[in-house]
Design a protein around this motif. Sequence first.
Motif, short mmCIF file in Angstrom:
data_model
loop_
_atom_site.label_atom_id
_atom_site.label_comp_id
_atom_site.label_asym_id
_atom_site.label_seq_id
_atom_site.Cartn_x
_atom_site.Cartn_y
_atom_site.Cartn_z
N THR A 278 0.83 -1.21 0.00
CA THR A 278 0.00 0.00 0.00
C THR A 278 0.86 1.25 0.00
OG1 THR A 278 -1.71 1.18 1.19
CG2 THR A 278 -0.17 -0.07 2.53
N PHE B 66 -4.84 -2.67 -6.37
CA PHE B 66 -5.30 -3.39 -5.17
C PHE B 66 -4.25 -4.40 -4.77
CE2 PHE B 66 -7.31 -5.86 -8.67
CZ PHE B 66 -6.79 -7.11 -8.41
N THR B 67 -4.26 -4.72 -3.52
CA THR B 67 -3.36 -5.75 -3.01
C THR B 67 -4.17 -6.67 -2.10
OG1 THR B 67 -1.54 -4.19 -3.03
CG2 THR B 67 -1.20 -6.19 -1.75
N PHE B 68 -4.03 -7.95 -2.31
CA PHE B 68 -4.65 -8.94 -1.44
C PHE B 68 -3.56 -9.79 -0.86
CE2 PHE B 68 -8.27 -8.04 -4.27
CZ PHE B 68 -9.22 -7.72 -3.30
N CYS C 124 -8.17 -15.12 2.71
CA CYS C 124 -7.76 -14.00 1.88
C CYS C 124 -8.11 -12.70 2.58
CB CYS C 124 -8.48 -14.10 0.55
SG CYS C 124 -8.24 -12.67 -0.48
N ARG D 211 -7.80 -8.25 2.59
CA ARG D 211 -7.59 -7.09 1.74
C ARG D 211 -6.56 -6.18 2.38
NH1 ARG D 211 -12.27 -2.75 0.73
NH2 ARG D 211 -11.50 -1.92 2.67
N THR E 141 -5.22 -3.26 0.32
CA THR E 141 -5.71 -2.01 -0.26
C THR E 141 -6.64 -2.36 -1.41
OG1 THR E 141 -3.43 -1.30 0.01
CG2 THR E 141 -4.94 0.27 -1.02
N TYR E 142 -7.59 -1.55 -1.59
CA TYR E 142 -8.44 -1.75 -2.77
C TYR E 142 -8.82 -0.40 -3.35
CZ TYR E 142 -11.66 -3.50 -6.10
OH TYR E 142 -12.24 -3.79 -7.28
N GLU F 62 -14.98 -5.86 -5.92
CA GLU F 62 -13.96 -6.45 -5.05
C GLU F 62 -13.94 -7.97 -5.08
OE1 GLU F 62 -13.80 -4.50 -1.27
OE2 GLU F 62 -12.44 -6.03 -0.49
N GLU F 63 -15.15 -8.59 -5.09
CA GLU F 63 -15.22 -10.07 -5.11
C GLU F 63 -14.55 -10.62 -6.36
OE1 GLU F 63 -16.12 -12.30 -2.79
OE2 GLU F 63 -16.07 -10.43 -1.62
N LYS G 207 -10.88 -10.44 -6.10
CA LYS G 207 -10.31 -11.51 -5.26
C LYS G 207 -10.06 -12.77 -6.09
CE LYS G 207 -11.58 -10.57 -0.52
NZ LYS G 207 -12.64 -10.71 0.48
#
Lengths: 424, 199
Positions: free
Chosen positions: A52, A108-110, A118, A120, A122-123, A130-131, A134
Amino acid sequence: MNKVRKKFLLYAMLSLFALLTVMLAIINGVNYTMAAGDADRITQMLCDNHGTFDDTIGKAAKKKKTDVSASPDTPSQQYERPPEDGASRSMGPMGPDSPDMNSSLRYFTFVFNPDGNCGRITYRLSAVDEEDAKEWAKSLLDSASATGWTRGTYRYRIYTENKRQFVTVIDQGRELLPSYRILIISVCGEVFGLLISFLVLRVVSKKLFAPLEEADWKQRQFISNIESEFKLPLTVINADTELIERQNGSSDYTKSINRQVRKMTALVRDIGSLAIFKEESAVTTTVNLSSTLSYILDDRRHKFDERGIKLVISIEDDITIAGDDEAIRKMCAELADNALKYAVGSASFTLRRENDRILLIAENGAKLQSGSADQVFDRFTVLENADPHAIGLGLSYVRDIVKHHNGRVTAKVEDERFILTAAL
Amino acid sequence: MKILLADPDRDLLMTYKALLELEGFEVTTAFDGTQVITRSVQTRFDLAVMDRRLPRIDIRLLMKALLEADIPVLMLVDHKITPADLLDENAACAYMSFPFVPSELIGRVKEIIGRSKDGGRLEVGGISIDRSRFREKNGMRFTNEEITLLDSIMNGKKPDTHRISTYINTLNNRFERLKSSARIKYVIKEGYRVVSDHE
């Protein structure tokens, strides 16, 4: 248009095309590689910042509060410089390490725990929900390389920290747009450039080749002049000699004149036949090719017999062709004479219709190297086992005549047989 | 036998006049188109030997005038004879290309004069050709070589005409124009035959 000029145009255009293509390919390739490099630096920065930039912004904001009095007018010190890699290739406010990077970056980072959970980090992406994102990130885990392009314009990076896998995806759509524009402009520019150069080259080559074409025309004119201007004097000399012989009886001298005149006559005829297809004035009539070929072969049947060559003739009836009858007769005669000269054992001639084309196939046993099949059509080519008087014009005439009638002629050697096919 | 010899080259006129006179012909010479016209009005010639490159009067007009006067013409040309020459409506009775030897010209002259004197009709495929006037009954002109060739084919003789394929070609062309079903074809091991074309 002149043949030489056509060739010049073709080669000039081909080299221009190659040059432009290589140049534009290099420009676009380098541009694209650099864009990918920039994207990689951003993902690397994200990776170094644990997925992030928000943290960085926070620090920068804090710093701004504390240091505001120290250096109020130096924007470069108002944010935290990204570490190592980014710093070495800094482009200032233009590059990925711009102070506004965070606010303009869509990413985004997961994080994936070893147990499959899983989380989150950052999104910041509005194009994908979002789903969906993922699932997308999960599918990227299976990919082989740690970094690369996904869904066209998105750059991803996978990295592991404390056995947890981080997946960062950044949207580079806007950053890549100029690259695509350059690509499209390059292609359009190349097409346009080639078109312009073609038009220019056409005009230039016309000027360039005009003296050559004129020389060529003069040469042809000269040959046809020789032919017609020499004929009348030869005829008169012939008649004069004859008259002298009648009045005073023939002597060695009049015989000598006759011999020399005959030589010159033969020469003038040869020159004439060389020039025959250089002029466009050939007369077209309907020619019965079956009859012509049959006649020519029958006429030479006894010669084939004398040489012990078995003559095999298979001629379909009533095959006609629009063309120059004298030329077609000459073509048949050259084919037959060629077989007489070179054939060993047997010679076969086939004439038939096949798919709207007329096929004339001359096949004969010949002691030929397979490699020499193509060069039989070259002017003045005399193959090794030819008779010493051959001058090597025969099959070149055949080629010229077939070409003149919009046909194609090919030759090959197979199992010690020479096969010549003319498709008219 | 009276022959009109017309050529722009005076040397040729002089020599060939002498040669033809040695053969017993009565020769008048002309070196341009106007002379051809005046001479042919004064005298009734049995044959005109004429160079295509005669100055002053267009050769087509000259040909027309001589054909109307029913004088057979042997035309001397400096190019290869083409089917277009032979099929022209004002075609001469015979063509010869430069260069030639005296015996060729004299032989041809005798052949044409002989034919125009004895003649007779040649019937083939519904066409009737008047040999002595080198024309078919509806007016289409045949050349001397074509008639010689047709004669030898009809009599089953082996033709010995030079450039045979050209004449076969023009003959077939004439048959077609005259709506005759006759065609000359080469039958292998037999030779040229006049056959009926059923299409």
